[in-house]
Scaffold this active site. Structure first.
Site, short mmCIF file in Angstrom:
data_model
loop_
_atom_site.label_atom_id
_atom_site.label_comp_id
_atom_site.label_asym_id
_atom_site.label_seq_id
_atom_site.Cartn_x
_atom_site.Cartn_y
_atom_site.Cartn_z
N PRO A 89 3.00 -9.17 -3.76
CA PRO A 89 3.17 -9.81 -2.64
C PRO A 89 3.88 -8.65 -1.51
CG PRO A 89 3.50 -11.45 -4.28
CD PRO A 89 3.21 -10.11 -4.72
N CYS A 90 3.55 -8.82 -0.32
CA CYS A 90 4.17 -7.62 0.43
C CYS A 90 4.72 -7.91 1.74
CB CYS A 90 2.91 -6.79 0.88
SG CYS A 90 1.51 -7.31 1.59
N GLN A 91 4.71 -9.44 2.09
CA GLN A 91 5.34 -9.90 3.25
C GLN A 91 6.71 -9.08 3.60
OE1 GLN A 91 3.93 -11.57 0.78
NE2 GLN A 91 2.69 -13.26 1.67
N ASN B 153 -0.19 -1.79 -1.05
CA ASN B 153 0.62 -2.49 -0.28
C ASN B 153 0.47 -2.13 0.91
OD1 ASN B 153 3.14 -3.87 0.32
ND2 ASN B 153 3.85 -3.78 -2.05
#
Length: 322
Positions: free
Chosen positions: A93-95, A132
């Site tokens: 996850p790259c938020q 990413n």
């Protein structure tokens, strides 16, 4: 738009892949089209798992927290021993890195790459791929990128990261992502990335053959007015990310949104349909989604299949020498 090619590379012993942070299967589809055999997918989100099952019923999936997945259980589920796997893939996850967010260095979501690194160190695949957002290499967030690269190299790999834009890999969407590829040190092979393969595909080409509005909902009167006021390629309303597509241009990066949300159709006063969303992301028309909201979330989080296919084909030919 040229549809996703369904012919898959064949071989007596196809290269193997385990996909972590698998989502609904964008990466999995890319590897499948490149002739890989997926031994295991790892995903915790229920909606993504349900969608994955619809499209890859024969692939075992670990539905749970990757932090709780031991390497021994992972290898047991995949039917392999350490060092036997060809590729370990993952899109943590790259938020926390995203330019669209607050970009907090200590965002807990950013630390999930360490779980990927833990499995990498213990499984020792020949090659790994980690994807990413480009926000991780910009400004003060670049320190996070350097930390990630150092930890991946410490797992026993030569690593190289490059920014690839999906629109040069048969995807009608400008979607830049950092792709880190690593090759196990003992193989003596330098990691590399696929060169651009295609010219950008326009929205008009992508939507070719689509008739009707599909499942696209009717816009509110307010957004109907916004849509009519905006020219193609311009912002619809006050949010910069809410755009009317340009028929002669490439779609911008698809974001997660609500049911009525962006992007908007270039010539019809509405949001795009699920079918159009799949086309923009290079998913085949036959890819199954649970419903519209599920498709928006899953596709917005996915690696475009054609981008991953290009990466997988490059790895198979240049790094695995298959």
């Amino acid at each position: 738009m040229p549809q996703v090619r369904v012919q898959m590379a064949t071989g007596m012993n196809p290269p193997t892949i385990i996909s972590t942070f698998a989502g609904c299967g964008g990466s999995s589809l890319g590897y499948k089209l490149a002739g890989f055999k997926e031994l295991l997918a790892v995903e915790w989100d229920q909606n993504a798992v349900d969608t994955f099952h619809l499209n890859f019923p024969d692939v075992p999936i670990y539905h749970g927290d990757i932090c709780k997945l031991t390497s021994s259980e992972c290898m047991k589920l995949a039917g392999i021993s350490s060092g036997e796997l060809d590729v370990l893939d993952g899109s943590p996850p790259c938020q926390g890195f995203s330019m669209a967010g607050k970009r907090k260095f200590d965002d807990l979501r950013n630390s999930l790459f360490r779980e990927f690194a833990r499995l990498l160190k213990e499984l020792q695949p020949r090659v790994f791929v980690m994807e990413n957002v480009t926000g991780m290499i910009k400004g003060y967030m670049k320190q996070a990128y350097l930390t990630i690269m150092a930890e991946l190299r410490a797992c026993g790999y030569q690593c190289k990261g490059e920014v690839l834009n999906a629109m040069y890999y048969n995807v009608p969407q400008s979607r830049e992502r950092v792709i880190i590829i690593g090759v196990r040190n003992d193989l003596g092979i330098q990691p590399s990335h696929p060169k651009p393969q295609t010219r950008p595909i326009t929205v008009k080409q992508a939507f070719r053959g689509i008739t009707g509005s599909g499942d696209a909902p009717v816009l509110t009167p307010r957004y109907q007015a916004y849509w009519h006021h905006a020219k193609q390629g311009e912002t619809v309303g006050k949010q910069r990310s809410v755009v009317k597509l340009k028929l002669s241009g490439v779609a911008l990066t698809l974001q997660k949104s609500n049911e009525n949300g962006p992007p908007y159709h270039p010539t019809e006063c509405r949001a795009i349909s699920t079918l159009e969303r799949k086309r923009i992301s290079s998913f085949p028309d036959s890819f199954k989604c649970i419903d519209r909201n599920s498709a928006i979330k899953c596709i917005g989080n996915s690696v475009p299949p054609n981008l991953m296919r290009a990466i997988a084909e490059h790895i198979r030919k240049e790094l695995l020498h298959d």
